[in-house]
Scaffold this active site. Structure first.
Site, short mmCIF file in Angstrom:
data_model
loop_
_atom_site.label_atom_id
_atom_site.label_comp_id
_atom_site.label_asym_id
_atom_site.label_seq_id
_atom_site.Cartn_x
_atom_site.Cartn_y
_atom_site.Cartn_z
CG HIS A 16 35.56 35.73 51.05
ND1 HIS A 16 34.27 35.63 51.53
CD2 HIS A 16 35.66 34.78 50.08
CE1 HIS A 16 33.63 34.69 50.89
NE2 HIS A 16 34.44 34.15 50.00
CE LYS A 40 25.66 30.20 44.85
NZ LYS A 40 27.11 30.32 44.90
NE ARG A 89 37.17 27.18 51.45
CZ ARG A 89 35.88 27.17 51.20
NH1 ARG A 89 35.06 27.80 52.00
NH2 ARG A 89 35.40 26.50 50.17
CB SER A 127 29.57 32.41 51.98
OG SER A 127 30.63 33.25 51.63
O1 PNS Z 1 32.88 32.14 45.42
P1 PNS Z 1 32.64 31.08 44.39
O2 PNS Z 1 31.16 30.84 44.24
O3 PNS Z 1 33.41 29.82 44.67
O4 PNS Z 1 33.19 31.68 43.00
C1 PNS Z 1 33.07 30.95 41.80
C2 PNS Z 1 33.34 31.85 40.57
C3 PNS Z 1 32.50 33.10 40.63
C4 PNS Z 1 34.79 32.24 40.55
C5 PNS Z 1 33.02 30.99 39.31
O5 PNS Z 1 31.78 30.39 39.46
C6 PNS Z 1 33.02 31.83 38.02
O6 PNS Z 1 34.04 32.29 37.58
N1 PNS Z 1 31.82 32.02 37.45
C7 PNS Z 1 31.63 32.80 36.25
C8 PNS Z 1 31.18 31.93 35.10
C9 PNS Z 1 32.36 31.26 34.43
O7 PNS Z 1 33.27 31.89 33.94
N2 PNS Z 1 32.32 29.91 34.45
C10 PNS Z 1 33.37 29.10 33.88
C11 PNS Z 1 34.47 28.81 34.89
S1 PNS Z 1 34.60 27.11 35.15
#
Ligand code: PNS
Length: 161
Positions: A16, A40, A89, A127
């Site tokens: 990150h 979660k 990645r 993570s």
């Molecule tokens: O670090 P991560 O867990 O890969 O991040 C994922 C994240 C937070 C970017 C994604 O889950 C997100 O934007 N969640 C918010 C809910 C949302 O908007 N969902 C629709 C997107 S498909």
């Protein structure tokens, strides 16, 4: 130009940090948006995750560390920012990231998603893998900033959570 770097950051890794540093050189302002996802199970609370990010990035000036709940598109609208950055990645990340970018753009057409390719030195990091190693008492010092290493040691002091 202002950009949002959203994620769970549970916890922040050197992967990150690589994206954050490079991104802060390319954009005028970077907002790190930590997802507050109550469904979660996270090892760190949203406040703890934000504090760790703030500490690890204190030398970077054009950064804001924030949190959000619900849809990313709604958060982006509230922040008046229609640029999202995500790190890539490996090819395995691509399908999910592509789907997310397309869905977000469908919901919020002026939202642009940019992908930044991770440095090869950290592209194997996640993570989850870092938490697993820490929970098994392994050495994570080369995977995360020192503050995160200490915080993980503290979390897993009594064994696996
Ligand atoms: O670090 P991560 O867990 O890969 O991040 C994922 C994240 C937070 C970017 C994604 O889950 C997100 O934007 N969640 C918010 C809910 C949302 O908007 N969902 C629709 C997107 S498909």
């Amino acid at each position: 130009m202002k950009v949002i770097y959203p994620g769970s950051f549970d916890p922040l890794t050197n992967g990150h940090l690589d994206i954050i540093k490079r991104c802060s050189e390319k954009f005028d302002e970077v907002i790190i948006a930590v997802l507050n996802n109550t469904k979660k199970h996270n090892v760190f609370t949203v406040t703890e995750r934000m504090e760790l990010i703030k500490e690890a990035t204190k030398d970077i000036e054009n950064l804001e560390v924030d949190h959000f709940q619900g849809l990313l598109t709604e958060y982006a609208k509230r922040k008046g920012c229609n640029n999202i950055i995500r790190g890539l990645r490996a090819v395995s990340d691509f399908e999910y990231e592509m789907q997310m970018a397309l869905v977000n753009r469908k919901v919020y057409p002026s939202l642009e998603t940019y992908f930044m390719v991770s440095s090869s030195k950290v592209s194997f990091l996640s993570s989850s893998i870092v938490k697993e190693i820490a929970s098994l008492n392994g050495d994570i010092s080369c995977f995360v900033p020192k503050v995160v290493e200490d915080a993980l040691k503290e979390k897993f002091k009594g064994g696996s959570r």
